[in-house]
Enzyme design. Structure first.
Site, PDB file in Angstrom:
ATOM      1  N   GLY A 171       0.837  -1.194   0.000  1.00 17.21           N
ATOM      2  CA  GLY A 171       0.000   0.000   0.000  1.00 17.21           C
ATOM      3  C   GLY A 171       0.871   1.243   0.000  1.00 17.21           C
ATOM      4  N   CYS A 172       0.372   2.325  -0.588  1.00 15.88           N
ATOM      5  CA  CYS A 172       1.194   3.525  -0.741  1.00 15.88           C
ATOM      6  C   CYS A 172       1.586   4.128   0.613  1.00 15.88           C
ATOM      7  CB  CYS A 172       0.477   4.545  -1.607  1.00 15.88           C
ATOM      8  SG  CYS A 172      -1.204   4.944  -1.089  1.00 15.88           S
ATOM      9  N   PHE A 173       0.623   4.276   1.533  1.00 10.48           N
ATOM     10  CA  PHE A 173       0.965   4.776   2.862  1.00 10.48           C
ATOM     11  C   PHE A 173       1.960   3.848   3.545  1.00 10.48           C
ATOM     12  CE2 PHE A 173      -3.265   7.055   2.868  1.00 10.48           C
ATOM     13  CZ  PHE A 173      -2.750   8.332   3.013  1.00 10.48           C
ATOM     14  N   ALA A 174       1.770   2.545   3.362  1.00  8.40           N
ATOM     15  CA  ALA A 174       2.625   1.563   4.027  1.00  8.40           C
ATOM     16  C   ALA A 174       4.087   1.718   3.627  1.00  8.40           C
ATOM     17  CB  ALA A 174       2.134   0.150   3.732  1.00  8.40           C
ATOM     18  N   VAL A 175       4.344   1.984   2.339  1.00 11.41           N
ATOM     19  CA  VAL A 175       5.723   2.168   1.888  1.00 11.41           C
ATOM     20  C   VAL A 175       6.387   3.297   2.661  1.00 11.41           C
ATOM     21  CG1 VAL A 175       7.179   2.863  -0.053  1.00 11.41           C
ATOM     22  CG2 VAL A 175       5.304   1.256  -0.422  1.00 11.41           C
TER      23      VAL A 175
END
Length: 358
Positions: free
Chosen positions: A163-167
């Site tokens: 996920g983008c936030f996770a990166v």
């Protein structure tokens, strides 16, 4: 000349799809052989997205189960949650026999443990009553964050793109968790993101008249990306039970800035923490450790993650700033980085793009 690796894109007309088309079209080792979409199809991709004129003129076809894997070495699903698992389930044995690899942009294959997936799905407003219908394949999947799982990605047949936030969050937390420098089991994070993070579907909150001069918190303490962040950083070192995460929508198109608050087990100076981060990421060409706070402008259009740190007067409360382009390092260019690794290429091939500035 060596034959190029053939790529099939499912979900070609979303932001993730056009991001992959852009990157693969100029990649020296890959070529796109087919494009499929659920809604826009029956015309060339550049007729839907004129910025791709002279770059790609492939026909977009309606998704057809019988065409999945044809004339392809790798399939990239740039589709919403549950699409990849439903389409792969009846075909996986055939795909495996043909040595066809898979990268999925959704959360379908980010977890090896079904319990983690179910926690993720419960948090996701669009799939919170969904059960994984190919859980027997989860053990074959690899979490696609190259900076942490390069060796696993090399031999993977299924990669779950993060996920983008996770990166942004994981790269900001990983060095401290690895060294077990995190006190307690809770981390507090505020992130801002541009409107493209929600995809291209129409949404009232994203109307210009609502977003202009605005700043909107949403999904406070309930965002689904928290599940993968907890799992990854806990496996590295410190067991993290709670991540209090609040995303905020800002009136820009792309970019994520995460401000991560962590209590430390021992006193550290800013320079000491910077040294820890520089050492941890010394061999990672797409993570840049900065003395000053990062900005969205300085990563826009690139695969870079820019990170900086600071500490309070006690030296035991750290703030990590982590910035990425959500459509690049948070999505398409990260997937190409994984592709490069999966096929034994230099991982920076095709994604060494200078950030778009100003």
């Amino acid at each position: 000349m060596k034959e190029k690796i053939k790529v099939q894109v499912i979900g070609a007309t979303g932001y993730g799809g056009i991001g992959i088309i852009d990157l693969i079209s100029s990649h020296p080792n890959f070529q796109i052989t087919s494009l499929f979409a659920k809604d826009k199809f029956g015309a060339t991709i550049n007729s839907y997205y004129p910025h791709l004129n002279t770059i790609s003129e492939l026909m977009v076809q309606e998704i057809n189960q019988n065409e999945i894997g044809k004339n392809a070495d790798v399939i990239i699903f740039t589709t919403p949650d549950t699409v990849a698992m439903q389409m792969i389930e009846p075909l996986y044995k055939k795909l495996l026999e043909k040595n066809i690899k898979i990268i999925d942009f959704s959360g379908d294959f980010r977890f090896k443990d079904i319990n983690d997936y179910e926690e993720y799905a419960q948090r996701h407003p669009k799939i919170n009553n969904t059960h994984h219908n190919t859980k027997n394949l989860l053990h074959k999947s690899v979490y696609g964050l190259p900076e942490l799982f390069k060796d696993e990605i090399k031999n993977a047949t299924i990669v779950g793109n993060p996920g983008c936030f996770a990166v942004s969050m994981i790269l900001g937390i990983a060095p401290l968790s690895k060294l077990k420098l995190i006190a307690g089991s809770q981390i507090n994070i505020d992130s801002t993101t541009g409107t493209s993070g929600a995809g291209k579907s129409l949404n009232e909150i994203q109307h210009f008249s609502n977003m202009e001069s605005n700043f909107i918190p949403y999904r406070a303490l309930s965002h689904q990306h928290v599940t993968e962040v907890k799992k990854v950083v806990s496996d590295l070192g410190n067991e993290i039970e709670n991540i209090h995460f609040i995303p905020h929508l800002i009136n820009t198109t792309r970019g994520i800035m995460s401000s991560i608050h962590i209590e430390l087990t021992e006193k550290n100076s800013k320079n000491q923490l910077l040294a820890i981060f520089k050492d941890y990421y010394q061999s990672e060409q797409f993570v840049r450790i900065l003395d000053d706070p990062p900005s969205l402008k300085n990563v826009r259009g690139s695969n870079f993650c820019d990170i900086s740190v600071d500490v309070d007067a006690t030296g035991k409360h750290a703030i990590i700033f982590s910035a990425i382009d959500n459509l690049m390092k948070g999505q398409s260019s990260n997937a190409v980085q994984c592709l490069n690794i999966m096929y034994g290429l230099d991982e920076k091939t095709g994604i060494e793009r200078v950030p778009l500035y100003p």
